[in-house]
Structure formats: C-alpha cells, structure tokens
Design a protein around this motif. Structure first.
Motif, PDB file in Angstrom:
ATOM      1  N   HIS A  91       0.815  -1.223   0.000  1.00 51.72           N
ATOM      2  CA  HIS A  91       0.000   0.000   0.000  1.00 51.72           C
ATOM      3  C   HIS A  91       0.850   1.275   0.000  1.00 51.72           C
ATOM      4  O   HIS A  91       0.315   2.360  -0.260  1.00 51.72           O
ATOM      5  N   THR A  92       2.136   1.164   0.325  1.00 53.68           N
ATOM      6  CA  THR A  92       2.956   2.358   0.493  1.00 53.68           C
ATOM      7  C   THR A  92       4.077   2.495  -0.532  1.00 53.68           C
ATOM      8  O   THR A  92       4.588   3.598  -0.723  1.00 53.68           O
ATOM      9  N   VAL A 145       2.107  -0.443  -5.619  1.00 56.21           N
ATOM     10  CA  VAL A 145       0.753   0.106  -5.741  1.00 56.21           C
ATOM     11  C   VAL A 145       0.287   0.062  -7.195  1.00 56.21           C
ATOM     12  O   VAL A 145      -0.842  -0.336  -7.492  1.00 56.21           O
ATOM     13  N   LEU A 203      -3.584  -1.565  -7.711  1.00 52.37           N
ATOM     14  CA  LEU A 203      -4.678  -0.668  -7.345  1.00 52.37           C
ATOM     15  C   LEU A 203      -5.640  -0.446  -8.510  1.00 52.37           C
ATOM     16  O   LEU A 203      -5.229  -0.010  -9.579  1.00 52.37           O
ATOM     17  N   CYS A 229       3.925   8.294   0.578  1.00 46.31           N
ATOM     18  CA  CYS A 229       3.110   7.719   1.646  1.00 46.31           C
ATOM     19  C   CYS A 229       3.850   7.792   2.980  1.00 46.31           C
ATOM     20  O   CYS A 229       4.549   6.872   3.389  1.00 46.31           O
ATOM     21  N   LEU A 238      -7.345   3.084   6.922  1.00 44.43           N
ATOM     22  CA  LEU A 238      -6.997   1.694   6.626  1.00 44.43           C
ATOM     23  C   LEU A 238      -6.293   1.133   7.856  1.00 44.43           C
ATOM     24  O   LEU A 238      -5.306   1.705   8.323  1.00 44.43           O
ATOM     25  N   LEU A 279      -7.553  -6.596   6.681  1.00 45.47           N
ATOM     26  CA  LEU A 279      -7.556  -5.189   6.323  1.00 45.47           C
ATOM     27  C   LEU A 279      -8.971  -4.664   6.489  1.00 45.47           C
ATOM     28  O   LEU A 279      -9.922  -5.305   6.046  1.00 45.47           O
ATOM     29  N   TYR A 319      -8.159  -5.985  -5.064  1.00 47.12           N
ATOM     30  CA  TYR A 319      -7.681  -6.879  -4.006  1.00 47.12           C
ATOM     31  C   TYR A 319      -7.333  -8.264  -4.543  1.00 47.12           C
ATOM     32  O   TYR A 319      -6.428  -8.919  -4.025  1.00 47.12           O
ATOM     33  N   LEU A 351      -3.998  -7.645  -5.735  1.00 46.95           N
ATOM     34  CA  LEU A 351      -3.081  -7.555  -4.592  1.00 46.95           C
ATOM     35  C   LEU A 351      -2.699  -8.949  -4.098  1.00 46.95           C
ATOM     36  O   LEU A 351      -1.538  -9.193  -3.762  1.00 46.95           O
TER      37      LEU A 351
END
Length: 159
Positions: free
Chosen positions: A36-37, A42, A46, A60, A110, A122, A150, A153
């Motif tokens: 996520h960072t 990402v 995403l 981030c 989050l 999450l 997701y 992900l």
C-alpha cells in the motif's frame, strides 16, 4: 503457485455516510502495508483490471500526498489526496478525491490487523459528506475496482 482469494465485504453504514471494506490476505501485515505504500507495488494492483495506472507522485508518509491516474480507451480518471497519519504495518489515514468530482472528499482509514498464521485482516472505512455522495460512490462501480484490485493484490503478495 495457487492464490487463495478471500471475500471482499463492502458494507454501507445505515447511520453515517460511510462505507466499510473488510478483506483478509494470506500475507503478514508488513507485506500488505508495503504493497500500500511502495508506489512500484501500488501501480501493480490498485484498481480494476483493464485500466492502466500512472502515478504522478506517491509520498506515503505522515504529511505526504499522492496523485495517480487510471486510463482506458474512454479517457483518464485522476485521483489525489493527502496522507494524514501513516504508521508502519498498522494504519494509514488519508483523504481521497476523484478529480471528476473535486468537491467530494472522502476521509479514509486503513487498519491492518495480524490474525495469525501469516495472515492480515484489512479494514478500510471511507467517510463522505452525505448519504447521496456515498450512494453515488457505490453506484460508480467502486465495488468492481475494489474487488478486482484486491484480487490483483493477492497476486502481488504471492510473488
């Protein structure tokens, strides 16, 4: 390698203009947080399949900001916001704005929870100004982007 896909739950709160998203991943919080960072990760997951993603900037950290663009044959869709609080492996609080509706700003939180056996739960809450804005966000196809994102992900985390 087989990837286990968990159900993504998306619930509209009946009392406040909020959407709650819950999903488990077969990876520890540190890996889910990094996905996520780290802008290089990402961009790999995403959003929905079939859209290209370009990150203009993605800083981030507490006080940082971001802007990215999804695009397809029909055009470009820009998103931007600021990171208000970032705590490694546990929390990201940010704003989120779709540039096509610049007056609509969501406050998103989050939370990553270690559920044991190398797995993470999450939970994302997204609070908007009104029930009408929340319902418009849901009607926009947000669910497809979240579910497919997701799933993507899962694929990134399995590598």
């Amino acid at each position: 390698m087989t990837t286990t896909t968990h159900e993504t739950q998306i619930v509209a709160d009946p009392d406040v203009p909020l959407v709650r998203i819950t999903r488990e991943f077969d990876a520890p919080p540190s890996k889910v947080f990094r996905a996520h960072t780290d802008p290089e990760l990402v961009v790999q997951w995403l959003g929905p399949r079939g859209l290209e993603m370009r990150i203009d900037h993605y800083d981030c950290r507490t006080g940082g900001s971001y802007r990215y663009v999804h695009s397809d044959a029909n055009g470009e869709y820009g998103f931007r916001g600021t990171f208000h609080e970032v705590r490694p492996d546990e929390l990201i609080v940010q704003t989120f704005t779709f540039e096509g509706m610049p007056d609509g700003v969501a406050l998103e939180k989050l939370v990553l929870e270690d559920v044991g056996d190398g797995r993470t739960r999450l939970t994302v809450t997204s609070l908007v100004d009104s029930f009408a804005d929340r319902d418009a966000m849901i009607a926009s196809g947000m669910e497809v982007g979240i579910v497919q994102g997701y799933e993507r992900l899962d694929e990134v985390l399995a590598r």
